[in-house]
Design a protein around this motif. Structure first.
Motif, PDB file in Angstrom:
ATOM      1  N   MET A  16       0.782  -1.092   0.090  1.00  0.00           N
ATOM      2  CA  MET A  16      -0.164   0.215  -0.016  1.00  0.00           C
ATOM      3  C   MET A  16       0.814   1.199  -0.029  1.00  0.00           C
ATOM      4  N   ILE A  17       1.794   1.167   0.914  1.00  0.00           N
ATOM      5  CA  ILE A  17       2.663   2.674   1.075  1.00  0.00           C
ATOM      6  C   ILE A  17       3.692   2.426  -0.326  1.00  0.00           C
ATOM      7  N   GLU A  18       3.958   1.356  -0.540  1.00  0.00           N
ATOM      8  CA  GLU A  18       4.865   1.365  -1.628  1.00  0.00           C
ATOM      9  C   GLU A  18       4.486   1.900  -3.012  1.00  0.00           C
ATOM     10  N   ASN A  19       3.040   1.919  -3.102  1.00  0.00           N
ATOM     11  CA  ASN A  19       2.413   2.325  -4.271  1.00  0.00           C
ATOM     12  C   ASN A  19       2.616   3.809  -4.454  1.00  0.00           C
ATOM     13  N   GLY A  20       2.966   4.605  -3.507  1.00  0.00           N
ATOM     14  CA  GLY A  20       3.187   6.199  -3.636  1.00  0.00           C
ATOM     15  C   GLY A  20       2.443   6.707  -2.598  1.00  0.00           C
ATOM     16  N   LEU A  21       2.807   7.831  -1.975  1.00  0.00           N
ATOM     17  CA  LEU A  21       2.401   8.510  -1.008  1.00  0.00           C
ATOM     18  C   LEU A  21       1.749   9.664  -1.818  1.00  0.00           C
ATOM     19  N   PRO A  22       0.546  10.211  -1.068  1.00  0.00           N
ATOM     20  CA  PRO A  22      -0.218  11.662  -1.517  1.00  0.00           C
ATOM     21  C   PRO A  22       0.855  12.565  -1.310  1.00  0.00           C
ATOM     22  N   SER A  23       0.745  13.721  -2.125  1.00  0.00           N
ATOM     23  CA  SER A  23       1.760  14.725  -1.873  1.00  0.00           C
ATOM     24  C   SER A  23       1.636  15.366  -0.777  1.00  0.00           C
ATOM     25  N   ALA A  24       0.378  15.433   0.015  1.00  0.00           N
ATOM     26  CA  ALA A  24       0.337  16.286   1.413  1.00  0.00           C
ATOM     27  C   ALA A  24       1.081  15.512   2.340  1.00  0.00           C
ATOM     28  N   ILE A  25       1.103  13.946   2.183  1.00  0.00           N
ATOM     29  CA  ILE A  25       2.017  13.406   3.128  1.00  0.00           C
ATOM     30  C   ILE A  25       3.393  13.547   3.024  1.00  0.00           C
ATOM     31  N   ASN A  26       3.705  13.523   1.649  1.00  0.00           N
ATOM     32  CA  ASN A  26       5.102  13.694   1.181  1.00  0.00           C
ATOM     33  C   ASN A  26       5.827  15.047   1.790  1.00  0.00           C
ATOM     34  N   CYS A  27       5.079  15.669   1.942  1.00  0.00           N
ATOM     35  CA  CYS A  27       5.381  17.267   2.591  1.00  0.00           C
ATOM     36  C   CYS A  27       5.591  17.259   3.916  1.00  0.00           C
ATOM     37  N   THR A  28       5.328  16.147   4.625  1.00  0.00           N
ATOM     38  CA  THR A  28       5.581  16.269   5.968  1.00  0.00           C
ATOM     39  C   THR A  28       7.010  15.726   6.401  1.00  0.00           C
ATOM     40  N   LEU A  50       1.951   5.470   7.399  1.00  0.00           N
ATOM     41  CA  LEU A  50       1.700   4.306   8.107  1.00  0.00           C
ATOM     42  C   LEU A  50       0.558   4.219   9.212  1.00  0.00           C
ATOM     43  N   ILE A  51       0.722   5.650  10.066  1.00  0.00           N
ATOM     44  CA  ILE A  51      -0.121   5.731  11.100  1.00  0.00           C
ATOM     45  C   ILE A  51      -1.605   5.995  10.411  1.00  0.00           C
ATOM     46  N   LEU A  52      -1.846   6.583   9.439  1.00  0.00           N
ATOM     47  CA  LEU A  52      -3.180   6.860   8.744  1.00  0.00           C
ATOM     48  C   LEU A  52      -3.549   5.792   8.288  1.00  0.00           C
ATOM     49  N   LEU A  53      -3.001   4.609   7.562  1.00  0.00           N
ATOM     50  CA  LEU A  53      -3.153   3.282   6.989  1.00  0.00           C
ATOM     51  C   LEU A  53      -3.620   2.737   8.205  1.00  0.00           C
ATOM     52  N   ALA A  54      -3.051   2.487   9.409  1.00  0.00           N
ATOM     53  CA  ALA A  54      -3.425   1.758  10.557  1.00  0.00           C
ATOM     54  C   ALA A  54      -4.610   2.347  10.956  1.00  0.00           C
ATOM     55  N   HIS A  55      -4.679   3.347  11.026  1.00  0.00           N
ATOM     56  CA  HIS A  55      -6.155   4.159  11.789  1.00  0.00           C
ATOM     57  C   HIS A  55      -7.365   3.584  10.594  1.00  0.00           C
ATOM     58  N   VAL A  56      -7.171   4.040   9.482  1.00  0.00           N
ATOM     59  CA  VAL A  56      -8.339   3.685   8.571  1.00  0.00           C
ATOM     60  C   VAL A  56      -8.640   2.066   8.426  1.00  0.00           C
ATOM     61  N   LEU A  57      -7.527   1.125   8.628  1.00  0.00           N
ATOM     62  CA  LEU A  57      -7.686   0.062   8.715  1.00  0.00           C
ATOM     63  C   LEU A  57      -7.966  -0.674   9.846  1.00  0.00           C
ATOM     64  N   GLN A  58      -8.034   0.111  10.974  1.00  0.00           N
ATOM     65  CA  GLN A  58      -8.419  -0.246  12.181  1.00  0.00           C
ATOM     66  C   GLN A  58      -7.396  -1.491  12.543  1.00  0.00           C
ATOM     67  N   LEU A 111       2.522  -3.367   8.030  1.00  0.00           N
ATOM     68  CA  LEU A 111       3.902  -3.510   7.399  1.00  0.00           C
ATOM     69  C   LEU A 111       3.850  -5.135   7.095  1.00  0.00           C
ATOM     70  N   ALA A 112       3.187  -5.745   7.790  1.00  0.00           N
ATOM     71  CA  ALA A 112       3.234  -7.405   7.459  1.00  0.00           C
ATOM     72  C   ALA A 112       2.213  -7.841   6.500  1.00  0.00           C
ATOM     73  N   HIS A 113       1.299  -6.733   5.893  1.00  0.00           N
ATOM     74  CA  HIS A 113       0.516  -7.163   4.731  1.00  0.00           C
ATOM     75  C   HIS A 113       0.531  -6.284   3.808  1.00  0.00           C
ATOM     76  N   PRO A 114       1.768  -5.910   3.055  1.00  0.00           N
ATOM     77  CA  PRO A 114       1.991  -4.890   1.920  1.00  0.00           C
ATOM     78  C   PRO A 114       0.846  -5.341   0.856  1.00  0.00           C
ATOM     79  N   GLU A 115       0.198  -6.461   0.697  1.00  0.00           N
ATOM     80  CA  GLU A 115      -0.539  -6.668  -0.383  1.00  0.00           C
ATOM     81  C   GLU A 115      -1.792  -6.171  -0.191  1.00  0.00           C
ATOM     82  N   THR A 116      -2.231  -5.785   1.208  1.00  0.00           N
ATOM     83  CA  THR A 116      -3.680  -5.375   1.273  1.00  0.00           C
ATOM     84  C   THR A 116      -4.082  -4.197   0.555  1.00  0.00           C
ATOM     85  N   HIS A 117      -5.213  -4.212  -0.084  1.00  0.00           N
ATOM     86  CA  HIS A 117      -5.716  -2.820  -0.677  1.00  0.00           C
ATOM     87  C   HIS A 117      -7.040  -2.423   0.047  1.00  0.00           C
TER      88      HIS A 117
END
Length: 274
Positions: free
Chosen positions: A1-13, A21-29, A36-42
């Protein structure tokens, strides 16, 4: 997921990978380790829309802790909302000093947390010292609701008495330990605070010189502090010397010190009555 490219707003942080990673963990609960252990998840469409909404808010300057509703402090997670100031790492110095003093004074039983906000100081002390009875005050009822929620989460709600108050609680109860992380930003400096507009101004504005609430608290404390007793006041880095003078004037017989944080900045005034 992360490897597919970060939104520009995140890249600017400052730490784009960590933020993503924090936002994805929050969205996926899910924990970050799971992500990190499931990079294939969409993401499904709802999750993707949720993430995009969070990224937009991040781009608009909203602090990350408000986006995910929590902030770590002293090894614990605390619920936060725009009703409370986001706990800062430098405030951990205050908690460390309080815990160290309590180790030397095991008979100390009553503590006061003035301007408790999220409750991070009171709750952390309660989890470390289960025999300590803590009164936590705040002028904001919304802040007290968040603080009570955090006390319930960490199972110390019976140990803390949350009271709406403008600084000290009413009554004649005296305290062995008083902790205060009050608003200390001079009004003219508020515009330079990055999170202004998101964090509550009530929790930041220390008046014209940044010392309005600290000065008023010190005036009220002499008759409410036991002996031995300890007062810990967090202060703005450029106001350390002035806060020190106020403390020495109010408590001329006390041992008063100005402590620096890990960044080497004046941060904490320590007043000990022996």
């Amino acid at each position: 997921m992360i490897e597919n490219g970060l939104p520009s707003a995140i890249n600017c942080t400052e730490q784009p990978y960590q933020v993503a990673l924090i936002l994805l963990a929050h969205v996926l609960q899910k924990p970050k380790t799971w992500v990190l252990a499931h990079p294939e998840t969409h993401l499904n469409p709802d999750q993707k829309a949720h993430l995009e909404g969070l990224v937009r808010r991040l781009q608009e300057g909203e602090p990350l802790p408000y986006l995910i509703g929590k902030q770590a402090f002293f090894g614990l997670d605390f619920a936060v909302s725009p009703a409370v100031l986001i706990p800062r790492p430098e405030t951990e110095l205050l908690v460390e000093e309080a815990l160290n003093w309590l180790e030397g004074y095991p008979n100390a039983r009553n503590a006061l947390d003035v301007g408790t906000g999220s409750g991070c100081i009171a709750v952390t002390l309660a989890t470390r010292k289960p025999w300590l009875a803590i009164t936590a005050t705040d002028i904001s009822l919304d802040a007290l609701k968040i603080a009570e929620q955090n006390a319930e989460t960490h199972q110390v709600i019976d140990q803390i008495d949350f009271k709406p108050a403008d600084l000290l609680p009413s009554g004649h109860l005296t305290f062995d330990l008083v902790c205060a992380n009050l608003p200390y930003i001079p009004t003219q400096k508020l515009a330079g605070v990055n999170t202004l507009g998101f964090e509550p101004t009530l929790a930041l504005d220390g008046g014209e010189d940044g010392l309005s609430l600290i000065r008023r608290l010190l005036e009220q404390l002499p008759h409410r502090l036991n002996c031995p007793g300890l007062v810990l006041l967090e202060t703005e880095a450029t106001l350390g010397a002035e806060t020190l003078v106020l403390a020495k004037t109010t408590f001329p017989q006390a041992d008063v010190k100005l402590l620096k944080d890990l960044a080497g900045l004046d941060r904490l005034v320590r007043i000990e009555i022996l």
